[in-house]
Structures are given as C-alpha cells and as structure tokens.
Design a protein around this motif. Structure first.
Motif, PDB file in Angstrom:
ATOM      1  N   ARG A   3      -7.702   2.732  -5.610  1.00 58.09           N
ATOM      2  CA  ARG A   3      -8.342   3.299  -4.429  1.00 58.09           C
ATOM      3  C   ARG A   3      -9.803   2.888  -4.484  1.00 58.09           C
ATOM      4  O   ARG A   3     -10.424   2.954  -5.543  1.00 58.09           O
ATOM      5  N   ASN A  47      -8.430   2.990 -11.543  1.00 55.46           N
ATOM      6  CA  ASN A  47      -7.005   2.761 -11.277  1.00 55.46           C
ATOM      7  C   ASN A  47      -6.144   3.755 -12.040  1.00 55.46           C
ATOM      8  O   ASN A  47      -6.468   4.146 -13.151  1.00 55.46           O
ATOM      9  N   TYR A  63      -5.182   5.622   1.537  1.00 53.00           N
ATOM     10  CA  TYR A  63      -4.415   4.418   1.258  1.00 53.00           C
ATOM     11  C   TYR A  63      -4.716   3.946  -0.156  1.00 53.00           C
ATOM     12  O   TYR A  63      -5.869   3.824  -0.555  1.00 53.00           O
ATOM     13  N   LEU A  64      -3.648   3.667  -0.901  1.00 51.38           N
ATOM     14  CA  LEU A  64      -3.762   3.173  -2.268  1.00 51.38           C
ATOM     15  C   LEU A  64      -3.122   1.806  -2.336  1.00 51.38           C
ATOM     16  O   LEU A  64      -2.030   1.598  -1.790  1.00 51.38           O
ATOM     17  N   GLN A  65      -3.788   0.843  -2.974  1.00 45.44           N
ATOM     18  CA  GLN A  65      -3.167  -0.457  -3.168  1.00 45.44           C
ATOM     19  C   GLN A  65      -2.320  -0.396  -4.425  1.00 45.44           C
ATOM     20  O   GLN A  65      -2.714   0.167  -5.435  1.00 45.44           O
ATOM     21  N   PHE A 120     -10.864  11.835  -6.040  1.00 43.77           N
ATOM     22  CA  PHE A 120      -9.414  11.880  -5.839  1.00 43.77           C
ATOM     23  C   PHE A 120      -8.951  12.985  -4.895  1.00 43.77           C
ATOM     24  O   PHE A 120      -7.755  13.191  -4.746  1.00 43.77           O
ATOM     25  N   TYR A 180       0.840  -1.195   0.000  1.00 47.21           N
ATOM     26  CA  TYR A 180       0.000   0.000   0.000  1.00 47.21           C
ATOM     27  C   TYR A 180       0.874   1.243   0.000  1.00 47.21           C
ATOM     28  O   TYR A 180       2.026   1.215   0.407  1.00 47.21           O
ATOM     29  N   PHE A 191      -2.134   1.988  -9.309  1.00 48.91           N
ATOM     30  CA  PHE A 191      -2.633   2.344  -7.987  1.00 48.91           C
ATOM     31  C   PHE A 191      -4.138   2.174  -7.998  1.00 48.91           C
ATOM     32  O   PHE A 191      -4.808   2.615  -8.922  1.00 48.91           O
TER      33      PHE A 191
END
Length: 173
Positions: free
Chosen positions: A153, A158, A138-140, A129, A105, A151
């Motif tokens: 969210r 993405n 938090y961004l995966q 955003f 993350y 990324f």
C-alpha cells in the motif's frame, strides 16, 4: 425384483457424483479463514516544527472465503513535543471489511471499526493501516510463492500473507 436391480447402479452413480462435492464441502467452508497477513511495524514521522511521532505496532488481517474479513491493529504512538515532553497513546482496534480482487490489486472497504479496552488514541489522530468506514483501500498484490503473497500500500510497509491449501487468489497463478 427387477426394480431393485436397476436402482442399484443409479444409486451408485448418484453417490459417485455427490461424494466429491460432499467431501469438498467438509474441507472448505466460505466462513473459514483462508488466508492471513501479519506485520510488525515501526514508523517515525518528523515534521518541520521539530516535533515527531513514533508508532510501534502489530497489524494482522484475516480473510474469509466469502469476501469478508477483519483486521487487528495494536501498539502505541508516542508524540515528541517541542518542549521535550512526550505523550503516549495506546491503540487496540478491530476493523471489519469486505474485499474483492481487481486484477493484481485487492480492494478493501472498511465496514466497521471497534475500539477495544485500553485504546487511548483519539479518532482525530491518524493511524497507519486504518481508514474510515466506507473508504476503499487498494493494495497491490505480488506473488512470492505457491501460497505466499505480499501486499503493498502506498507509503506503508509490505505485508506478507500466507494462504491455505492453494485457495489464495487463483487468477494470479
């Protein structure tokens, strides 16, 4: 004479040790953008009272090597009201943030939001955003290639991100 001969190998050793560090410093600077993400998006939200809003925009993020960065979002938001009227809002904002990697993350904390000329969207309207200053986002992160990541969210499209010369998130390799 003897002192001059013995200092030459020492100077050569010091040069060989320091030269790689000097070269690396010239090519990499912590205040330089080391990776960036870009995304054009369109979002349509319809509510139960038959009103809708359509947001079209462009979103970019720029990450520096010193865990600071900024993002830019611009576009327009169109509100479709019950009586077949539309209201158009333009937005153009810059957001400064701090980031840190946390496993797979990325945690971003917005530190400052700046409205630029032509921004007619009020702060009480939600905008994709964006977050309020001080809020953690938090961004995966998903690795797509040697210097390319995506990324994600929750509830957002993405973003595709490109790194420079392999410095992008080394723990995910």
């Amino acid at each position: 004479m003897m002192a001059a001969k013995s200092s030459a190998p020492g100077a050569m050793l010091v040069t060989l040790i320091l030269l790689p560090w000097l070269v690396a410093t010239c090519f990499y600077s912590a205040d330089r953008v080391v990776w960036e993400c870009h995304l054009d998006f369109e979002m349509l939200v319809t509510s139960s009272d038959q009103t809708a809003e359509r947001t079209l925009g462009s979103y970019s993020q720029f990450f520096y090597g010193n865990n600071l960065g900024f993002s830019q979002i611009s576009g327009r938001k169109v509100d479709f009201l019950e009586n077949n009227q539309t209201v158009v809002h333009n937005f153009h904002r810059f957001m400064d943030f701090k980031y840190v990697q946390a496993g797979p993350y990325l945690k971003n904390r917005i530190t400052k939001i700046t409205h630029k000329k032509g921004d007619t969207l009020s702060d009480d309207k939600t905008l994709a955003f964006t977050s309020t200053p001080g809020e953690d986002v938090y961004l995966q992160v998903l690795k797509l290639g040697p210097n390319t990541y995506s990324f994600g969210r929750l509830g957002m499209p993405n973003q595709i991100c490109q790194g420079r010369q392999g410095w992008l998130m080394p723990r995910l390799r």
